[in-house]
Design an enzyme around this catalytic site. Structure first.
Site, PDB file in Angstrom:
ATOM      1  N   ARG A   4       0.846  -1.199   0.000  1.00 13.43           N
ATOM      2  CA  ARG A   4       0.000   0.000   0.000  1.00 13.43           C
ATOM      3  C   ARG A   4       0.878   1.244   0.000  1.00 13.43           C
ATOM      4  O   ARG A   4       1.007   1.947   1.001  1.00 13.43           O
ATOM      5  CB  ARG A   4      -0.955  -0.049   1.190  1.00 13.43           C
ATOM      6  CG  ARG A   4      -2.079  -1.038   0.932  1.00 13.43           C
ATOM      7  CD  ARG A   4      -3.132  -1.036   1.989  1.00 13.43           C
ATOM      8  NE  ARG A   4      -4.388  -1.585   1.460  1.00 13.43           N
ATOM      9  CZ  ARG A   4      -5.449  -1.861   2.205  1.00 13.43           C
ATOM     10  NH1 ARG A   4      -5.426  -1.620   3.503  1.00 13.43           N
ATOM     11  NH2 ARG A   4      -6.532  -2.361   1.661  1.00 13.43           N
ATOM     12  N   ASP A  22      -4.289  -1.694  -6.298  1.00 18.40           N
ATOM     13  CA  ASP A  22      -4.713  -2.225  -5.001  1.00 18.40           C
ATOM     14  C   ASP A  22      -6.081  -2.909  -5.101  1.00 18.40           C
ATOM     15  O   ASP A  22      -7.128  -2.283  -4.977  1.00 18.40           O
ATOM     16  CB  ASP A  22      -4.757  -1.077  -3.988  1.00 18.40           C
ATOM     17  CG  ASP A  22      -5.022  -1.542  -2.568  1.00 18.40           C
ATOM     18  OD1 ASP A  22      -5.344  -2.735  -2.373  1.00 18.40           O
ATOM     19  OD2 ASP A  22      -4.907  -0.724  -1.639  1.00 18.40           O
ATOM     20  N   GLN A  31      -1.447   2.489  -5.715  1.00 16.24           N
ATOM     21  CA  GLN A  31      -2.868   2.604  -5.370  1.00 16.24           C
ATOM     22  C   GLN A  31      -3.771   2.104  -6.486  1.00 16.24           C
ATOM     23  O   GLN A  31      -4.808   1.491  -6.233  1.00 16.24           O
ATOM     24  CB  GLN A  31      -3.209   4.057  -5.027  1.00 16.24           C
ATOM     25  CG  GLN A  31      -2.680   4.495  -3.671  1.00 16.24           C
ATOM     26  CD  GLN A  31      -3.021   5.948  -3.365  1.00 16.24           C
ATOM     27  OE1 GLN A  31      -3.369   6.717  -4.256  1.00 16.24           O
ATOM     28  NE2 GLN A  31      -2.921   6.321  -2.103  1.00 16.24           N
ATOM     29  N   TYR A  89      -2.560  -1.845   7.804  1.00 15.24           N
ATOM     30  CA  TYR A  89      -3.479  -2.844   8.333  1.00 15.24           C
ATOM     31  C   TYR A  89      -3.487  -2.793   9.857  1.00 15.24           C
ATOM     32  O   TYR A  89      -2.530  -2.353  10.497  1.00 15.24           O
ATOM     33  CB  TYR A  89      -3.062  -4.255   7.895  1.00 15.24           C
ATOM     34  CG  TYR A  89      -3.060  -4.459   6.411  1.00 15.24           C
ATOM     35  CD1 TYR A  89      -4.239  -4.697   5.727  1.00 15.24           C
ATOM     36  CD2 TYR A  89      -1.874  -4.416   5.674  1.00 15.24           C
ATOM     37  CE1 TYR A  89      -4.241  -4.887   4.347  1.00 15.24           C
ATOM     38  CE2 TYR A  89      -1.865  -4.600   4.305  1.00 15.24           C
ATOM     39  CZ  TYR A  89      -3.055  -4.839   3.653  1.00 15.24           C
ATOM     40  OH  TYR A  89      -3.047  -5.013   2.299  1.00 15.24           O
ATOM     41  N   SER A 134      -8.451  -2.760  -1.941  1.00 14.73           N
ATOM     42  CA  SER A 134      -9.234  -1.527  -1.809  1.00 14.73           C
ATOM     43  C   SER A 134     -10.380  -1.482  -2.810  1.00 14.73           C
ATOM     44  O   SER A 134     -11.519  -1.152  -2.460  1.00 14.73           O
ATOM     45  CB  SER A 134      -8.341  -0.300  -1.984  1.00 14.73           C
ATOM     46  OG  SER A 134      -7.444  -0.192  -0.897  1.00 14.73           O
TER      47      SER A 134
END
Length: 376
Positions: free
Chosen positions: A122, A130, A127, A230, A133
């Site tokens: 991350r 990802d 991004q 996380y 997400s």
């Protein structure tokens, strides 16, 4: 360069790893794209749409994989299909490698370069790759809709000539991507929303969406987040204090949506049977962590059960319940991952790249992921 997009075999999996939009982008990179027949059917993408975008439709997985340099999949090809793939082929998929150890070994034995997309770090430049997400965002949205479908009352306050309908009270447990989207969706539907998380940084995010933050704050919470963003597993003492606060808050709620996951470990139990007994009759719990053991003590994978007057929703693979949009986002994640490694129409993987180094789990017949090696 041949790129294969395979049809998913697993139950409850309706997504596909490419769309007509991403096929065109892959063609632009120089890939000869082969899509297994019926791969997009459950995501409302017919074979003809892939064909029009420039893909070749393969009759079965064997012909799709034959000679493919790159394999796109949602949950990865099965172990018995790995032998059909070209040695050294690059596979991109969500592989659940902490659990599916036998399949990881099969990939290594077949000489595949397998990338676990959920291991993509991350960091800012990753991004767009990802998948956690992109898929969790949809899961959080769908969880609220699933709760509303099972709830016997309305979400918003309603002022009517016959009297006032009170707004639903929703508690979201875990304020990651899924949790934040659940908060936003529940607020849009008119609910009064509260949320909890072990990470102090989540407080500002929750409050910015109009939710009330519920959390035990002490010295331990200062280090409750990993460098990857996380949540860490907390001590037994902290868990006891947080459980007491949650129990008190939960008894006042109509709906709870649980989203808490710890990478590589069973989901933490946030709602005990004793807590369930304190909830109002007709309350609803949606457990988004059910596939990893569940955040609720009595949730069952793939079932909606009722206990102590509370409905507990345990749908499997929630992003797949929005297969068209989930596929579109996931397919873009894969394109963003592969694009930097295509140079002048040739695949040149930079193994020194941080994203590749973190996400590549098998190469040259061996398991190369440090995370998996440490966990074994």
């Amino acid at each position: 360069m041949k790129l294969a997009v395979v049809r998913e075999k697993r139950e409850a999996e309706k997504r596909v790893a490419a769309t007509p939009e991403t096929i065109k982008k892959l063609k632009g990179l120089g890939f000869d794209v082969h899509v297994e027949a019926g791969a997009g059917q459950s995501a409302s993408i017919p074979d003809d749409a892939f064909k029009e975008a420039g893909a070749t439709i393969s009759a079965d997985i064997g012909s799709a994989l034959d000679g493919a340099d790159v394999i796109f999949s949602v949950q990865g090809i099965e172990a018995d299909d790995a032998a059909k793939a070209k040695k050294g082929a690059l596979q991109l998929a969500v592989l659940n490698p902490f659990v599916e150890k036998d399949r990881v070994k099969a990939y290594a034995d077949a000489g595949l370069m397998a990338v676990a997309m959920e291991f993509v770090p991350r960091i800012t430049r990753a991004q767009s790759m990802d998948v956690l997400s992109s898929q969790s965002n949809l899961a959080g949205y769908k969880a609220v809709l699933d709760a509303a479908a099972e709830f016997s009352r309305a979400f918003p306050m309603m002022m009517t000539a016959a009297g006032t309908v009170a707004p639903a009270k929703v508690m979201v447990m875990g304020a990651g991507v899924a949790g934040l989207q659940a908060i936003a969706t529940a607020k849009r539907l008119g609910a009064v929303v509260s949320a909890t998380d072990v990470r102090p940084a989540a407080k500002e995010q929750v409050e910015s969406l109009g939710g009330t933050f519920v959390m035990v704050e002490d010295e331990e919470t200062a280090a409750a987040e990993t460098s990857g963003g996380y949540a860490k597993e907390m001590s037994d003492d902290y868990k006891a204090k947080q459980a007491a606060l949650i129990a008190e808050t939960l008894a006042k709620q109509d709906i709870a949506i649980t989203t808490a996951l710890i990478p590589g470990r069973p989901a933490p139990k946030l709602i005990t049977e004793e807590m369930l007994k304190t909830m109002k009759p007709g309350s609803v719990i949606v457990d988004l962590a059910v596939e990893m053991g569940g955040n609720c003590a009595l949730s069952k994978p793939g079932e909606i059960v009722e206990a102590h007057g509370v409905k507990i929703v345990g749908h499997l693979n929630v992003p797949s319940r929005l297969a068209t949009d989930a596929s579109a986002l996931y397919a873009r994640n894969l394109v963003h991952y592969i694009t930097p490694h295509v140079k002048e129409g040739a695949l040149e993987i930079d193994f020194e790249d941080e994203v590749v180094a973190e996400s590549l789990i098998t190469k040259d017949g061996a398991v190369v992921s440090e995370r998996l090696q440490e966990a074994s």
